[in-house]
Design an enzyme around this catalytic site. Structure first.
Site, short mmCIF file in Angstrom:
data_model
loop_
_atom_site.label_atom_id
_atom_site.label_comp_id
_atom_site.label_asym_id
_atom_site.label_seq_id
_atom_site.Cartn_x
_atom_site.Cartn_y
_atom_site.Cartn_z
N LYS A 157 0.85 -1.18 0.00
CA LYS A 157 0.00 0.00 0.00
C LYS A 157 0.90 1.24 0.00
CE LYS A 157 -0.43 1.41 4.74
NZ LYS A 157 -1.22 1.69 5.91
N HIS A 187 -1.10 -6.26 5.53
CA HIS A 187 -0.52 -7.15 6.56
C HIS A 187 -1.53 -7.48 7.66
CE1 HIS A 187 0.34 -3.23 8.41
NE2 HIS A 187 0.33 -3.87 9.55
N LYS A 191 -2.45 -11.49 10.18
CA LYS A 191 -2.40 -11.67 11.64
C LYS A 191 -3.13 -12.94 12.04
CE LYS A 191 -1.97 -6.83 12.90
NZ LYS A 191 -0.71 -6.94 13.65
N GLU A 225 -3.24 4.04 17.17
CA GLU A 225 -1.78 4.01 17.31
C GLU A 225 -1.37 5.12 18.28
OE1 GLU A 225 0.21 3.29 13.18
OE2 GLU A 225 -1.59 4.45 12.85
N ASP A 244 -4.97 6.12 4.34
CA ASP A 244 -3.87 5.30 4.85
C ASP A 244 -4.38 4.07 5.60
OD1 ASP A 244 -1.04 4.91 5.29
OD2 ASP A 244 -1.41 5.39 7.40
N HIS A 249 -7.01 -1.33 5.53
CA HIS A 249 -7.06 -2.21 6.71
C HIS A 249 -8.46 -2.32 7.33
CE1 HIS A 249 -2.82 -2.10 6.28
NE2 HIS A 249 -2.65 -0.92 6.84
P1 NAP Z 1 12.06 4.01 2.32
O1 NAP Z 1 12.64 3.71 3.66
O2 NAP Z 1 12.10 5.43 1.81
O3 NAP Z 1 12.79 3.07 1.27
C1 NAP Z 1 12.65 3.23 -0.13
C2 NAP Z 1 13.60 2.24 -0.83
O4 NAP Z 1 13.45 2.36 -2.25
C3 NAP Z 1 15.04 2.46 -0.51
O5 NAP Z 1 15.71 1.22 -0.52
C4 NAP Z 1 15.50 3.31 -1.69
O6 NAP Z 1 16.87 3.18 -1.79
C5 NAP Z 1 14.73 2.66 -2.84
N1 NAP Z 1 14.48 3.54 -3.97
C6 NAP Z 1 13.72 4.67 -3.98
N2 NAP Z 1 13.72 5.22 -5.22
C7 NAP Z 1 14.49 4.44 -6.00
C8 NAP Z 1 14.88 4.48 -7.38
N3 NAP Z 1 14.46 5.46 -8.20
N4 NAP Z 1 15.68 3.51 -7.87
C9 NAP Z 1 16.11 2.53 -7.05
N5 NAP Z 1 15.77 2.42 -5.74
C10 NAP Z 1 14.99 3.38 -5.22
O7 NAP Z 1 10.53 3.57 2.22
P2 NAP Z 1 9.80 2.40 3.04
O8 NAP Z 1 9.33 2.92 4.34
O9 NAP Z 1 10.65 1.19 3.03
O10 NAP Z 1 8.48 2.20 2.17
C11 NAP Z 1 8.51 1.69 0.85
C12 NAP Z 1 7.07 1.65 0.32
O11 NAP Z 1 6.30 0.76 1.12
C13 NAP Z 1 6.37 3.00 0.36
O12 NAP Z 1 5.49 3.12 -0.73
C14 NAP Z 1 5.55 2.92 1.66
O13 NAP Z 1 4.38 3.73 1.60
C15 NAP Z 1 5.18 1.44 1.68
N6 NAP Z 1 4.95 0.94 3.04
C16 NAP Z 1 5.91 1.07 3.99
C17 NAP Z 1 5.67 0.55 5.26
C18 NAP Z 1 6.71 0.65 6.35
O14 NAP Z 1 6.45 0.13 7.45
N7 NAP Z 1 7.85 1.26 6.12
C19 NAP Z 1 4.45 -0.08 5.55
C20 NAP Z 1 3.50 -0.21 4.54
C21 NAP Z 1 3.76 0.30 3.28
P3 NAP Z 1 17.83 4.33 -2.39
O15 NAP Z 1 17.27 5.66 -1.95
O16 NAP Z 1 19.18 4.00 -1.86
O17 NAP Z 1 17.74 4.13 -3.84
#
Ligand code: NAP
Length: 499
Positions: A157, A187, A191, A225, A244, A249
């Site tokens: 998402k 996710h 659960k 939360e 969100d 969810h």
């Molecule tokens: P994040 O910490 O910002 O990580 C983004 C990742 O993508 C990094 O590894 C980044 O590495 C890579 N990336 C970004 N742009 C890129 C590009 N143009 N080419 C290659 N690699 C690229 O984000 P996140 O929290 O992991 O979340 C990722 C996605 O999952 C988002 O859409 C978020 O809404 C969703 N999500 C996250 C969570 C959570 O708990 N974190 C939960 C549900 C959904 P580099 O910058 O080194 O390239």
């Protein structure tokens, strides 16, 4: 292209290459790698399974493994060091910018680098990046020839920010992958307590006859939360709590409570039944949005005794209009649920972290003990999703002793941790293995996602068209008082405790 089941099926782990786009990101390090590690520690990955992180970071395999080791130390502190070393040996990192054609051949080369004569393994492409990149990644994968009928793609998402953008994301992915190869993850559906809700409803006989408008007064679904938006402020301020949390969810949880028994609890049957619920949700008119929805935004306050900043300060947008809290009343227009309200609420910076479903039954049709002392409360079934998974059924019993009947509320408890005395797997552990095994039951189908947006969109439109702003609530509380009024108006109240 339709997916071929993983070889070996339940008999043995599938040979697999698990590619995480966004392999250095928060989601990968905090959730995906720990979940895959824990499954590997239980021998559920094939000996030759590989996990390939992809990001722009200029790191080689050794540096990626060192980062993953640190992540595991934080998130699985008591991990067996031998199992950690084995798991780290599976990890690779491919540096590439999605937009740039060059790195893709490196990735494809690595995928093809398998022992001669062996068939290609299942390929999982996990899109842990912004949805605006999903289409580009899929297109590039196809261009380099990395997609075959045994490939699967996992979408995180948010899938769009409204119906039109969700369709665009789904179309872009759908140009490369058949719908049967697409796994949209929520996710909450992984659960244990959520799956147990299905088992409780459909593997027992006693609930089904009373699981309807004749016997159920209303249903409450709460996802609260205590955290704020943290580092997700940029994304969150464009999304808000309705997009969100509610669109995915909370509506998915509502579906599991409200759906009809599927023929079998697998694959399309469950998803077909959930879709029927989403389609039966009564659309809200503008006047109903004004009356039956409440949005709020946290101000400064105290959470766990610590002062915290307001949402506007946290995201650095003083005139933000984004909601961090939603409460609303939904109705399912079908035979089973006619007239039964489903009250949903979710918020950030609440007084506690809590996710639960409460099914409130009607009072007995006849008061048999009108002159007795004590309380005869309506039966309630609390289904706890977090922090502790389990169920509690509230009933009325006779207090022991002579001299008349005194009624007392009592509860039947099913604490998962206490009953099963085993570690409860994280939702991602279950769901990632389902992807590898090719089981889509607990993933959202395209039509479900789009039906959910169709229901949510009139609320977004109405909110956008009025000058009103979300109501303020102090951080560390149960939300705006208007949310309490929403139920009081119907002669009901939120269940704030499970006692
Ligand atoms: P994040 O910490 O910002 O990580 C983004 C990742 O993508 C990094 O590894 C980044 O590495 C890579 N990336 C970004 N742009 C890129 C590009 N143009 N080419 C290659 N690699 C690229 O984000 P996140 O929290 O992991 O979340 C990722 C996605 O999952 C988002 O859409 C978020 O809404 C969703 N999500 C996250 C969570 C959570 O708990 N974190 C939960 C549900 C959904 P580099 O910058 O080194 O390239």
């Amino acid at each position: 292209m339709s997916p071929t089941p993983a070889p070996g099926g339940p008999a043995g782990p599938a040979s697999c290459d698990f590619v995480v786009f966004g392999g250095t990101g928060d989601l990968a390090l905090r959730k995906l790698l720990p979940a895959l590690f824990l499954r590997d520690a239980e021998d559920q990955l094939a000996d030759d399974a590989r996990i390939i992180g992809v990001s722009r970071a200029d790191v080689d395999d050794a540096a990626y493994r060192a980062g993953a080791r640190a992540g595991l130390a934080d998130h699985v502190p008591d991990a067996d060091p031998v199992a950690v070393d084995r798991f780290l040996g599976r990890l690779h990192h491919v540096p590439l910018e999605f937009d740039d054609a060059e790195g893709w051949h490196l990735l494809h080369g690595l995928l093809k680098n398998r022992p001669l004569g062996e068939p290609d393994p299942v390929r999982v492409f996990y899109l842990a990046v912004a949805p605006s990149l999903f289409g580009l990644i899929c297109e590039r994968l196809e261009q380099v020839g990395a997609v075959d009928e045994r490939s699967r793609v996992v979408m995180e998402k948010p899938i769009g920010h409204d119906l039109e953008s969700a369709r665009a994301v789904n179309d872009a992915v759908g140009r490369v992958f058949d719908e049967s190869q697409v796994f949209r993850i929520d996710h909450y559906l992984g659960k244990e307590s959520v799956q147990n809700l299905l088992v409780t409803r459909f593997a027992n006989t006693f609930l089904e006859p009373v699981w309807n408008a004749h016997w159920i007064d209303h249903v409450q679904i709460t996802v609260a939360e205590s955290l704020g938006v943290g580092s997700r402020g940029g994304y969150y301020d464009r999304a808000g709590a309705l997009r969100d949390m509610v669109q995915n969810h909370l509506l998915q949880l509502l579906c599991l409570v409200a759906m009809e028994p599927p023929t079998v609890a697998s694959r399309e049957d469950v998803r077909d039944e959930k879709l029927k619920v989403l389609k039966a949700l009564k659309p809200l008119t503008a006047a109903e949005v004004d009356r039956d929805t409440v949005r709020g935004r946290y101000g400064a306050g105290l959470v766990d005794g610590e002062p915290v900043a307001s949402y506007a300060e946290e995201v650095g947008v003083p005139d933000t209009r984004t909601e961090t809290y939603v409460a609303l009343k939904a109705e399912v227009n079908n035979w089973r649920w006619a007239g039964v309200p489903f009250y949903l609420r979710t918020g950030k910076r609440m007084d506690r972290r809590l996710s639960e479903i409460v099914v409130v039954f009607k009072q007995p049709p006849h008061a048999m003990f009108p002159h007795s002392e004590g309380v005869n409360e309506a039966n309630r079934l609390h289904i706890h999703l977090q922090p502790d998974e389990g169920m509690r059924m509230h009933m009325t019993a006779k207090e022991p002793g002579p001299g008349g009947i005194r009624l007392r509320p009592v509860s039947l408890d099913l604490s998962y941790a206490a009953t099963f005395e085993q570690r409860l797997p994280d939702a991602y552990e279950r769901l990632l293995m389902d992807v590898i095994r090719g089981n889509p039951t607990l993933f959202m189908r395209r039509d479900e996602v789009e039906a959910a947006w169709t229901w949510v969109e009139p609320i977004l439109d109405r909110w956008a068209s009025t000058p009103e702003r979300p109501r303020k609530y102090p951080a560390g509380t149960t939300g705006p008082t208007a949310a309490a009024t929403l139920l009081e108006r119907d002669g009901r109240a939120w269940q704030e405790t499970d006692q």
